[in-house]
Design an enzyme around this catalytic site. Structure first.
Site, PDB file in Angstrom:
ATOM      1  N   ASP A  41       0.818  -1.212   0.000  1.00 59.66           N
ATOM      2  CA  ASP A  41       0.000   0.000   0.000  1.00 59.66           C
ATOM      3  C   ASP A  41       0.853   1.264   0.000  1.00 59.66           C
ATOM      4  OD1 ASP A  41       0.935  -0.451   2.585  1.00 59.66           O
ATOM      5  OD2 ASP A  41      -0.934   0.114   3.576  1.00 59.66           O
TER       6      ASP A  41
ATOM      7  N   TYR B  17      11.084   2.918   0.059  1.00 57.55           N
ATOM      8  CA  TYR B  17      10.456   1.607   0.040  1.00 57.55           C
ATOM      9  C   TYR B  17       9.295   1.584  -0.953  1.00 57.55           C
ATOM     10  CZ  TYR B  17       7.397  -2.214   1.527  1.00 57.55           C
ATOM     11  OH  TYR B  17       6.577  -3.315   1.546  1.00 57.55           O
TER      12      TYR B  17
END
Length: 307
Positions: free
Chosen positions: A111, A133
Site C-alpha cells: 500500500d 520503500y
C-alpha cells in the site's frame, strides 16, 4: 501435477502460504529461502541471476510467487540500491526466468505505493510513493508487468501472522514495549496515533493467493494489479491497546498524534479489495481473533525482543 515455486518461503507471508498450499492435492510446491533456509527449502539469493535461472529451470513451475523483498522502510531509505536489488531487479530476473517456461508470476507489492492522502485506493489509482520503500515496490510492479508475459501484482497493507520473532511484523514488534510499560513503576510507552493502518492476517492472504492460483490452474488466469486488505482501520496506539488486552497486561500507553518517524510514511493507504471481492475471492479473520492465535502460539512472558 500443478507446480508452484514460492520465492521467499521462510518469511512471514511465505510460511503462511506454504502452510496453505500444503493441503492442495496434486500440487507440487518448491520453495526458497535466504537467511533462514530449512531442509525443505532451497537456499537462494534472488540477487544472483544465474542461481535464479537454475532454480526455475530445475522446478519448471506453472506458477511463481515472489514473496521475497526488502520490506523495512528505514532500511530502504538508508540504502536505496539494496532496496532496488531486492524489490526491482530480482523481480525482473525471476519473471524473465519464468517466461522461458511459460509460467505465470505473482509478485507481492504494498500500500506504500500511495501517498495516503486520498483513500481508499483502487487497483487503478495513480501511485505516488512518499519513501524509498514505496518507490522501489512501485518500480518492482512495473518491472513485473513489463517483463512477465503472464503476471499479476498483489498489493497488501501491514501484515501480521504467526511469527518467528517479534520484529517480523510492525504489529507484533510493539509487544516488547507494551510488556515493558506494564512493569511496576515503568514509564508509559508512546505509540503512534497518526497513521491509519489496516492490519491483515497472513493466513488470510495465503487463502487469497491459493484461490488466485486455483483460478490459474483451471485456466482462469488473473492478470494486472489486484489488492487485498483487512477491513479494520486502526493506528499503532489502538493496535497496542488491543494487544495489551489480548495479553492481559495493564500497559501504560500514550498516544502520539504527530508523526515522529525519520522516514516519511503515508497517513492512510486503505486498499480497496473490490476486484478480488467481485470474483468471490478472499477471507478476513477479525483482528482480535487472529492476534490471539498469534500470541497463543508464541511465548512472550520473560521474553526478549529477539525471542
Amino acid at each position: 501435477m500443478f507446480k508452484v515455486a514460492v520465492i521467499g518461503g521462510s518469511g512471514l507471508l511465505g510460511r503462511a502460504l506454504i502452510d496453505e498450499l500444503a493441503g492442495q492435492v496434486d500440487w507440487h510446491i518448491a520453495s526458497t529461502a535466504f537467511s533462514r533456509p530449512s531442509p525443505q527449502m532451497v537456499r537462494l539469493d534472488v540477487r544472483d541471476s544465474l542461481a535464479v535461472e537454475r532454480f526455475i529451470d530445475h522446478v519448471v513451475p506453472d506458477a511463481v510467487v515472489i514473496a521475497a523483498a526488502e520490506r523495512r522502510p528505514d532500511v530502504c531509505e538508508r540504502d536505496p540500491a539494496h532496496a532496488r536489488a531486492l524489490n526491482v531487479d530480482a523481480v525482473q530476473m525471476i519473471a524473465s526466468a519464468a517466461n522461458r517456461h511459460g509460467a505465470w508470476t505473482l509478485s507481492i507489492s504494498t500500500d506504500y505505493v500511495f501517498d495516503g492522502k486520498h483513500p481508499p485506493y483502487r487497483h487503478d489509482s495513480t501511485p505516488a510513493p512518499l519513501n524509498a520503500y514505496g518507490q522501489s515496490k512501485l518500480e518492482g510492479e512495473r518491472a513485473l508487468i513489463e517483463t512477465a508475459e503472464r503476471g499479476c501484482v498483489l498489493r497488501l497493507p501491514l501484515l501480521y501472522g504467526p511469527i518467528a520473532n517479534w520484529s517480523e511484523s510492525a504489529v507484533t514488534s510493539l509487544v516488547p514495549a507494551i510488556a515493558a510499560s506494564a512493569a511496576p513503576a515503568a514509564q508509559s510507552a508512546k505509540m503512534d496515533a497518526w497513521a491509519i493502518r489496516y492490519p491483515t492476517f497472513t493466513p488470510d492472504v495465503a487463502v487469497v493467493i491459493r484461490q488466485i492460483l486455483e483460478r490459474h490452474a483451471r485456466g482462469e488466469t488473473i492478470s494486472g494489479i489486484v489488492q487485498w486488505s483487512g477491513d479494520e482501520p486502526m493506528n499503532k496506539y489502538e493496535i497496542a491497546v488491543r494487544l495489551a488486552e489480548a495479553l492481559q497486561l495493564d500497559a501504560h500507553l500514550t498516544p502520539q498524534h504527530t508523526p515522529t518517524d525519520a522516514t516519511p510514511r503515508p497517513h492512510n493507504c486503505h486498499l480497496a479489495s473490490s476486484r478480488l471481492e467481485a470474483l468471490g475471492l478472499g477471507r478476513r479473520t477479525p483482528f482480535d481473533t487472529a492476534i490471539r492465535q498469534v500470541l497463543a502460539a508464541f511465548p512472550w512472558r520473560g521474553m526478549t525482543t529477539s525471542a
